[in-house]
Scaffold this motif. Sequence first.
Motif, short mmCIF file in Angstrom:
data_model
loop_
_atom_site.label_atom_id
_atom_site.label_comp_id
_atom_site.label_asym_id
_atom_site.label_seq_id
_atom_site.Cartn_x
_atom_site.Cartn_y
_atom_site.Cartn_z
N LYS A 1 14.52 -10.46 10.51
CA LYS A 1 15.15 -10.17 9.21
C LYS A 1 16.32 -11.12 8.93
O LYS A 1 16.59 -11.46 7.78
CB LYS A 1 15.60 -8.70 9.16
CG LYS A 1 14.44 -7.71 9.24
CD LYS A 1 13.44 -7.92 8.12
CE LYS A 1 12.36 -6.86 8.07
NZ LYS A 1 11.38 -7.10 6.99
N VAL A 43 -5.38 -7.97 4.17
CA VAL A 43 -5.24 -9.30 4.77
C VAL A 43 -4.02 -9.28 5.70
O VAL A 43 -2.96 -8.76 5.33
CB VAL A 43 -5.02 -10.38 3.66
CG1 VAL A 43 -4.61 -11.71 4.27
CG2 VAL A 43 -6.28 -10.55 2.83
N ASP A 44 -4.17 -9.84 6.88
CA ASP A 44 -3.05 -9.95 7.81
C ASP A 44 -2.21 -11.17 7.40
O ASP A 44 -2.62 -12.31 7.60
CB ASP A 44 -3.58 -10.10 9.23
CG ASP A 44 -2.46 -10.17 10.27
OD1 ASP A 44 -1.29 -10.31 9.88
OD2 ASP A 44 -2.78 -10.09 11.46
N VAL A 45 -1.03 -10.90 6.83
CA VAL A 45 -0.23 -12.00 6.28
C VAL A 45 0.38 -12.91 7.35
O VAL A 45 0.94 -13.95 7.03
CB VAL A 45 0.89 -11.49 5.33
CG1 VAL A 45 0.32 -11.04 4.01
CG2 VAL A 45 1.73 -10.40 5.98
N GLY A 50 19.04 -0.66 3.69
CA GLY A 50 19.61 0.04 4.85
C GLY A 50 18.57 0.96 5.44
O GLY A 50 17.51 0.52 5.89
N SER A 93 0.82 -1.23 0.00
CA SER A 93 0.00 0.00 0.00
C SER A 93 0.84 1.26 0.00
O SER A 93 0.39 2.32 -0.44
CB SER A 93 -0.93 0.02 1.22
OG SER A 93 -0.18 -0.01 2.42
N ARG A 94 2.05 1.18 0.53
CA ARG A 94 2.87 2.41 0.67
C ARG A 94 4.35 2.06 0.72
O ARG A 94 4.71 0.88 0.63
CB ARG A 94 2.44 3.17 1.93
CG ARG A 94 2.54 2.33 3.20
CD ARG A 94 2.23 3.17 4.44
NE ARG A 94 2.83 2.53 5.60
CZ ARG A 94 2.15 1.93 6.55
NH1 ARG A 94 0.84 1.90 6.51
NH2 ARG A 94 2.78 1.39 7.57
N ASN A 134 7.05 -8.38 1.34
CA ASN A 134 7.57 -7.09 1.76
C ASN A 134 6.92 -6.55 3.04
O ASN A 134 7.43 -5.60 3.64
CB ASN A 134 7.39 -6.10 0.58
CG ASN A 134 7.60 -4.67 0.97
OD1 ASN A 134 8.73 -4.22 1.18
ND2 ASN A 134 6.50 -3.93 1.12
N MET A 186 11.82 -9.16 1.76
CA MET A 186 12.48 -7.96 2.24
C MET A 186 13.11 -8.22 3.60
O MET A 186 12.43 -8.35 4.61
CB MET A 186 11.44 -6.82 2.34
CG MET A 186 12.02 -5.45 2.15
SD MET A 186 13.02 -5.22 0.66
CE MET A 186 11.73 -5.19 -0.58
N TYR A 204 13.09 -7.37 15.64
CA TYR A 204 13.13 -7.03 14.21
C TYR A 204 14.35 -7.66 13.54
O TYR A 204 14.26 -8.27 12.46
CB TYR A 204 13.14 -5.50 14.07
CG TYR A 204 13.08 -4.98 12.66
CD1 TYR A 204 11.87 -4.90 11.98
CD2 TYR A 204 14.23 -4.52 12.02
CE1 TYR A 204 11.81 -4.41 10.69
CE2 TYR A 204 14.18 -4.02 10.73
CZ TYR A 204 12.97 -3.96 10.07
OH TYR A 204 12.91 -3.46 8.79
N TYR A 247 -2.18 -4.18 5.40
CA TYR A 247 -2.98 -4.32 6.61
C TYR A 247 -3.05 -2.97 7.33
O TYR A 247 -2.94 -2.89 8.55
CB TYR A 247 -2.40 -5.42 7.51
CG TYR A 247 -3.42 -5.98 8.48
CD1 TYR A 247 -4.61 -6.52 8.03
CD2 TYR A 247 -3.19 -5.95 9.87
CE1 TYR A 247 -5.55 -7.02 8.91
CE2 TYR A 247 -4.12 -6.46 10.75
CZ TYR A 247 -5.30 -6.99 10.26
OH TYR A 247 -6.23 -7.48 11.14
N ASP A 248 -3.17 -1.91 6.55
CA ASP A 248 -3.30 -0.57 7.14
C ASP A 248 -4.66 -0.46 7.82
O ASP A 248 -5.64 -1.02 7.32
CB ASP A 248 -3.24 0.50 6.04
CG ASP A 248 -1.91 0.50 5.30
OD1 ASP A 248 -0.94 -0.05 5.85
OD2 ASP A 248 -1.86 1.04 4.18
N ILE A 300 8.11 1.13 0.37
CA ILE A 300 8.88 0.34 -0.59
C ILE A 300 7.94 -0.51 -1.46
O ILE A 300 8.12 -0.60 -2.68
CB ILE A 300 9.89 -0.56 0.16
CG1 ILE A 300 10.95 0.30 0.86
CG2 ILE A 300 10.56 -1.55 -0.80
CD1 ILE A 300 11.87 -0.45 1.82
N ILE A 319 15.99 3.63 4.74
CA ILE A 319 15.21 4.11 3.60
C ILE A 319 14.11 5.07 4.05
O ILE A 319 13.47 4.84 5.10
CB ILE A 319 14.56 2.91 2.84
CG1 ILE A 319 15.59 1.80 2.55
CG2 ILE A 319 13.89 3.38 1.55
CD1 ILE A 319 16.77 2.17 1.68
N THR A 326 10.87 6.16 4.45
CA THR A 326 9.45 5.76 4.37
C THR A 326 8.80 6.09 5.71
O THR A 326 9.47 6.57 6.63
CB THR A 326 9.30 4.24 4.13
OG1 THR A 326 9.75 3.56 5.30
CG2 THR A 326 10.05 3.75 2.91
N THR A 375 10.64 4.72 8.86
CA THR A 375 11.79 5.44 9.44
C THR A 375 11.41 6.86 9.86
O THR A 375 12.09 7.46 10.69
CB THR A 375 12.96 5.50 8.43
OG1 THR A 375 12.43 5.84 7.14
CG2 THR A 375 13.67 4.17 8.33
#
Length: 249
Positions: free
Chosen positions: A161, A64-66, A188, A15-16, A92, A142, A157, A38-39, A18, A190, A192, A195
């Motif tokens: 990752k 949808v909540d992945v 790194g 949705s937003r 992502n 991602m 986090y 999932y906003d 990356i 980014i 958005t 951040t």
Amino acid sequence: MNENGSRVVVITGGSRGIGRCVALKFAEEAARIVLVHYDPDESAAQETLALLKEKGVQVEAHKVDVSVRQEVEELFGDILERYGRVDVLVNNAGITRDTLLMRMGEKDWDAVLNVNLKSVFNCTQAVIRAMIKQRSGCIVSMSSVVGQIGNVGQANYSASKAGIMGFTKTVAREVAARGIRVNAVAPGFIDTEMTAALPEKVRQKFLEQIPLGRMGRPEEVAEVVYWLCSDSASYLTGQVIHVNGGLYM
Ligand SMILES: NC(=O)c1ccc[n+]([C@@H]2O[C@H](COP(=O)([O-])OP(=O)(O)OC[C@H]3O[C@@H](n4cnc5c(N)ncnc54)[C@H](O)[C@@H]3O)[C@@H](O)[C@H]2O)c1
């Protein structure tokens, strides 16, 4: 590629940020695009849909909540029934719940591991049979530079990752013979919403460590994701590509 000539591309967290830029990049080849987000509200997803429709591509968005396996199975069951295939999966979707380990609650740990890592298992497993049958497919997940080097306040986090890196390499080995490539991108710092939430002091500290001296743009990550899913990257699988301005080399 399929008989219609246009690839079916599923992008979680589309949705937003990356994910939106990845979708816009795929729109350049007239792919058929499915966005998952999932906003809490639909405004970012609607904006992305409008941007993509302006480019004339076929696109749809689903809330949808992945991290919830059953919801993912239903979503992909529906996608596969209607499109008959999935050519590209971009895992992502991601969240942060930052705090020092000393204070990290079980809920913060579980939420981040579920949304960032379990979702990758859920979505990848939901497409892999179809890709094996097609004898083709590209999966890009991602990750993050902090999965490689760690970061204070991000035990959950960075573990999620780093988990993506191990998952990627294993699945890449399992399906390589079936013509499916599985890679990860590790951005790194980014620019958005993720951040934007960081305090100014933390941002400044990050910037000081980046040899290129600036944050990355989501478009710069999207370029690499797109390239990984192109024939130009036909000999790449099981790789983690770092896009970080030199923050980690
Ligand atoms: N921004 C950065 O500096 C940076 C750095 C490294 C890695 N990443 C990773 O890149 C990815 C995208 O980050 P971004 O900065 O664009 O984030 P963002 O916060 O702007 O967007 C996150 C997206 O994930 C979706 N999402 C969140 N929880 C979800 C769930 N449970 N189910 C489905 N969708 C869900 C959101 O709806 C949104 O579309 C994330 O995995 C993030 O961890 C970002």
